[in-house]
Motif scaffolding. Structure first.
Motif, PDB file in Angstrom:
ATOM      1  N   THR A 117       0.837  -1.213   0.000  1.00  0.00           N
ATOM      2  CA  THR A 117       0.000   0.000   0.000  1.00  0.00           C
ATOM      3  C   THR A 117       0.868   1.258   0.000  1.00  0.00           C
ATOM      4  O   THR A 117       0.475   2.283  -0.558  1.00  0.00           O
ATOM      5  CB  THR A 117      -0.921   0.014   1.230  1.00  0.00           C
ATOM      6  OG1 THR A 117      -0.125  -0.155   2.421  1.00  0.00           O
ATOM      7  CG2 THR A 117      -1.938  -1.117   1.159  1.00  0.00           C
ATOM      8  N   ASP A 184      -0.481  -1.328 -14.240  1.00  0.00           N
ATOM      9  CA  ASP A 184      -1.226  -0.183 -13.717  1.00  0.00           C
ATOM     10  C   ASP A 184      -2.370  -0.642 -12.823  1.00  0.00           C
ATOM     11  O   ASP A 184      -2.602  -0.088 -11.747  1.00  0.00           O
ATOM     12  CB  ASP A 184      -1.755   0.650 -14.890  1.00  0.00           C
ATOM     13  CG  ASP A 184      -2.451   1.917 -14.426  1.00  0.00           C
ATOM     14  OD1 ASP A 184      -1.747   2.887 -14.080  1.00  0.00           O
ATOM     15  OD2 ASP A 184      -3.698   1.931 -14.398  1.00  0.00           O
ATOM     16  N   SER A 185      -3.079  -1.692 -13.260  1.00  0.00           N
ATOM     17  CA  SER A 185      -4.217  -2.196 -12.486  1.00  0.00           C
ATOM     18  C   SER A 185      -3.769  -2.756 -11.142  1.00  0.00           C
ATOM     19  O   SER A 185      -4.381  -2.482 -10.099  1.00  0.00           O
ATOM     20  CB  SER A 185      -4.944  -3.276 -13.292  1.00  0.00           C
ATOM     21  OG  SER A 185      -5.971  -3.880 -12.532  1.00  0.00           O
ATOM     22  N   LYS A 188      -2.519  -0.102  -8.596  1.00  0.00           N
ATOM     23  CA  LYS A 188      -3.564   0.748  -8.024  1.00  0.00           C
ATOM     24  C   LYS A 188      -4.662  -0.064  -7.351  1.00  0.00           C
ATOM     25  O   LYS A 188      -5.788   0.409  -7.199  1.00  0.00           O
ATOM     26  CB  LYS A 188      -4.164   1.633  -9.118  1.00  0.00           C
ATOM     27  CG  LYS A 188      -3.151   2.611  -9.727  1.00  0.00           C
ATOM     28  CD  LYS A 188      -3.753   3.426 -10.853  1.00  0.00           C
ATOM     29  CE  LYS A 188      -2.731   4.406 -11.433  1.00  0.00           C
ATOM     30  NZ  LYS A 188      -3.272   5.175 -12.577  1.00  0.00           N
ATOM     31  N   SER A 189      -4.323  -1.301  -6.932  1.00  0.00           N
ATOM     32  CA  SER A 189      -5.321  -2.188  -6.329  1.00  0.00           C
ATOM     33  C   SER A 189      -5.490  -1.951  -4.838  1.00  0.00           C
ATOM     34  O   SER A 189      -6.279  -2.641  -4.184  1.00  0.00           O
ATOM     35  CB  SER A 189      -4.937  -3.649  -6.569  1.00  0.00           C
ATOM     36  OG  SER A 189      -3.734  -3.969  -5.891  1.00  0.00           O
ATOM     37  N   GLY A 190      -4.733  -1.012  -4.271  1.00  0.00           N
ATOM     38  CA  GLY A 190      -4.864  -0.719  -2.849  1.00  0.00           C
ATOM     39  C   GLY A 190      -4.302  -1.791  -1.946  1.00  0.00           C
ATOM     40  O   GLY A 190      -4.767  -1.947  -0.810  1.00  0.00           O
ATOM     41  N   PRO A 220       2.265   3.951 -13.996  1.00  0.00           N
ATOM     42  CA  PRO A 220       1.116   4.093 -13.080  1.00  0.00           C
ATOM     43  C   PRO A 220       1.166   5.342 -12.223  1.00  0.00           C
ATOM     44  O   PRO A 220       0.132   5.782 -11.709  1.00  0.00           O
ATOM     45  CB  PRO A 220       1.208   2.821 -12.218  1.00  0.00           C
ATOM     46  CG  PRO A 220       1.930   1.830 -13.066  1.00  0.00           C
ATOM     47  CD  PRO A 220       2.922   2.648 -13.834  1.00  0.00           C
ATOM     48  N   VAL A 222       2.596   5.745  -9.252  1.00  0.00           N
ATOM     49  CA  VAL A 222       2.452   5.426  -7.829  1.00  0.00           C
ATOM     50  C   VAL A 222       3.831   5.420  -7.182  1.00  0.00           C
ATOM     51  O   VAL A 222       4.851   5.348  -7.872  1.00  0.00           O
ATOM     52  CB  VAL A 222       1.766   4.056  -7.639  1.00  0.00           C
ATOM     53  CG1 VAL A 222       0.355   4.083  -8.207  1.00  0.00           C
ATOM     54  CG2 VAL A 222       2.599   2.947  -8.302  1.00  0.00           C
ATOM     55  N   LYS A 269       4.026  12.305 -12.736  1.00  0.00           N
ATOM     56  CA  LYS A 269       2.901  11.410 -13.035  1.00  0.00           C
ATOM     57  C   LYS A 269       2.483  11.543 -14.495  1.00  0.00           C
ATOM     58  O   LYS A 269       2.076  10.570 -15.126  1.00  0.00           O
ATOM     59  CB  LYS A 269       1.716  11.728 -12.117  1.00  0.00           C
ATOM     60  CG  LYS A 269       1.932  11.335 -10.659  1.00  0.00           C
ATOM     61  CD  LYS A 269       0.719  11.696  -9.813  1.00  0.00           C
ATOM     62  CE  LYS A 269       0.936  11.323  -8.356  1.00  0.00           C
ATOM     63  NZ  LYS A 269      -0.229  11.688  -7.507  1.00  0.00           N
TER      64      LYS A 269
END
Length: 460
Positions: A117, A184-185, A188-190, A220, A222, A269
Motif C-alpha cells: 500500500t 497499472d491495475s 492501483k489495487s490498494g 502508473p 504510484v 505522473k
C-alpha cells in the motif's frame, strides 16, 4: 585575400561521451591461487552442494504445486489470498533462501521493505546476473514480469506460477500495451495484489553505472521503492553481460538495500520518463556510480556490429540520448552502422582516421577536408568512432548551422582555393566522390551558375 577557414560546428554538452563507455563488458582475471581454489572447491564442495540443492528442490516443487493448484494465471485472474498467500510469502520464500544458501550466497539486507500500500512497485538495480533473482526471495515473492513461455519450463515453471507474474507474450502484438495496463491495475489495487518487482534497466550490465530505466514501472504514477544491489566480494564471479560472463566459483555475499520510497510529483505522473530519471538518480547516488543513456537497443547494435565483422563495442552510441537529441529510430542507426562498416573496413573496424576518410571519399587531404573531418571528430583525438559518425552524418543531413556546413562543402569543391568553383573542379569532384568516370554534370552546373559566368562563388 586569405580564404577564411571554417570551424567545426558547436558541440552540445549533452552529446559528449558518457562517463562509462561500455557497461556491457565483463572481464575476470583469476590468479593462480584463485584457480587452484576453484579446482579444489569443484572437487569437494560442488557434489555436496548439489546434493543439498536437489533435496531443497524435492521439497519446493510439491509445495509449489499445492500452492498453485487450480489457481488460474489467465483470464479472470485474482490475487492469492489466505493460505496460498501465506505459503508464498513464508514457506516458498524460506525454501528459496535455503536454495541460495546452499549455492553459496550469504545475503545481507539493509533498510526496511515497505508494504504494497505504501509502494506498490519495487525497482531493483543494477541488474547484472540471473542470480539477482535472490532479491525476489528476500522481498517475499512479489509479482514479476515474465514471458508466457517460462510457465512451461519443467520444475521452475511451477515456481514462477507462485509469483503470479504479469505475463508477456511475443506472439501477441498488443502484449506491451496489455502488460502496462496490467501493471497499472495491480499497482492501483490498494494492496490487494503483492508488490510488483521490476528490473527497469531491462538488460544486464557490469554494475559500473546505471543505464536508462524503461518507463513501464513508472507509468502508473504510484510510489516506487528503490532496491539497490551490490556484490562486494574481492572477485566478481557472478556478472553476466553481452561481452563476457563468469560463474559463482566462490561464496558470495550480496548486499540488498531497501531505500525509502520515492513519490512522483504531479509533473512526473504525467511524464513517466521524468519519474524514471528521478528514481535512477536516487539509486545512483546511493550506489556512488554515474548514470548513462545506454539501453537494451545498444546491446542490439552491439550484436549487429559483430555481424558486420566490427568489434562489438563499436555499436555503442548511448541510444536513448542519440535517439532523443537527433530524432533517430533504431533502424536509422542500424543503417548508419552499415555505412560506418563500409568506411571502417580498412582500419579493422574500430576507428576511422583522416587517411581512411579521404580514401573512402576519393579526395586528397586538404584543409577543407580536415574541417569536414573535424565535424565528425567530436573529441578531437584524430579518429572517428561509430558514435561520432552517427552524430556527424545527422548534423550534415540536418545541419544546425547551414551556412558553415555549406561553406565547408564549397571549399571541398574549390580545390585551388581561389574562392570560386570552375566547371572542371565541379565535375572532377563529383566524379571522384561518386566513383563514376563518365557522369555528365554540365546541366547541373548551369543550373547553379545562374549568371553564366562559368564559375560558382559562395555568394551565388
Amino acid at each position: 585575400m586569405t580564404p577564411r577557414r571554417v570551424f567545426a560546428l558547436p558541440r552540445q554538452q549533452s552529446l559528449f561521451l558518457p562517463a562509462v563507455l561500455n557497461p556491457f563488458v565483463q572481464e575476470v582475471k583469476l590468479a593462480k591461487a584463485d584457480i587452484i581454489k576453484c579446482v579444489f572447491r569443484g572437487i569437494f564442495l560442488v557434489p555436496i552442494r548439489a546434493i543439498f540443492l536437489t533435496l531443497v528442490l524435492m521439497v519446493t516443487w510439491p509445495v509449489a504445486v499445492i500452492t498453485t493448484f487450480l489457481h488460474p494465471l489467465k483470464g479472470a485472474v485474482t490475487p492469492m489470498t489466505g493460505w496460498r498467500r501465506f505459503m508464498c510469502r513464508h514457506v516458498m520464500a524460506f525454501l528459496g533462501r535455503s536454495y541460495y544458501f546452499f549455492m553459496g550466497f550469504r545475503v545481507v539486507v539493509k533498510g526496511q521493505q515497505v508494504s504494497s500500500t505504501e509502494a506498490p512497485i519495487l525497482a531493483v538495480a543494477p541488474h547484472s546476473t540471473f542470480f539477482d533473482g535472490i532479491v525476489c526471495i528476500v522481498a517475499g515473492l512479489p509479482s514479476t514480469v515474465s514471458r508466457t513461455e517460462n510457465l512451461a519450463t519443467p520444475i521452475f515453471g511451477r515456481f514462477v506460477r507462485c509469483l503470479q507474474p504479469v505475463l508477456v507474450s511475443r506472439q501477441d502484438p498488443d502484449s506491451r500495451k496489455n502488460t502496462i495496463m496490467e501493471i497499472d491495475s495491480r499497482a492501483k489495487s490498494g494492496g490487494s495484489w503483492p508488490q510488483i518487482l521490476v528490473f527497469p534497466e531491462g538488460t544486464c550490465t557490469n554494475r559500473s553505472c546505471l543505464i536508462t530505466f524503461k518507463q513501464g514501472a513508472f507509468i502508473p504514477g504510484v510510489p516506487v521503492q528503490p532496491v539497490v544491489m551490490r556484490y562486494p566480494n574481492r572477485l566478481d564471479t557472478v556478472t553476466w553481460t553481452w561481452q563476457g560472463f563468469s560463474s559463482p566459483c566462490f561464496d558470495l555475499c550480496p548486499l540488498l538495500q531497501f531505500l525509502p520510497p520515492v513519490t512522483p510529483t504531479e509533473e512526473e505522473k504525467k511524464r513517466p520518463v521524468l519519474f524514471a530519471r528521478t528514481v535512477r538518480n536516487v539509486m545512483a547516488q546511493a550506489l556512488g556510480v554515474p548514470v548513462t543513456d545506454h539501453t537494451y537497443e545498444d546491446c542490439r547494435l552491439m550484436s549487429s556490429a559483430g555481424e558486420l565483422t566490427l568489434p562489438m563495442e563499436a555499436g555503442l552510441v548511448e541510444f536513448t540520448k542519440i535517439s532523443q537529441k537527433l530524432d533517430l529510430k533504431w533502424d536509422n542507426v542500424k543503417k548508419e552502422l552499415e555505412g560506418f562498416a563500409a568506411v571502417a573496413c580498412s582500419c579493422k573496424g574500430r576507428r576511422i582516421s583522416i587517411q581512411e576518410f579521404a580514401s573512402f571519399l576519393k579526395l586528397p587531404i586538404s584543409p577543407a577536408l580536415q574541417e569536414l573531418f573535424a565535424l565528425f571528430d567530436r573529441d578531437g583525438d584524430g579518429t572517428i568512432d561509430f558514435r561520432e559518425y552517427v552524430i556527424g552524418v545527422t548534423i550534415l543531413c540536418r545541419p544546425a548551422n547551414t551556412e558553415e556546413v555549406l561553406r565547408t562543402a564549397f571549399q571541398l569543391f574549390d580545390t585551388d582555393e581561389d574562392q570560386r568553383i570552375t566547371h572542371e573542379e565541379f565535375s572532377s569532384m563529383l566524379r571522384s566522390a561518386l566513383g563514376v568516370c563518365d557522369i555528365n554534370v554540365s546541366k547541373l552546373f548551369k543550373e547553379i551558375d545562374t549568371d553564366s559566368s562559368e564559375f560558382i562563388t559562395f555568394c551565388k
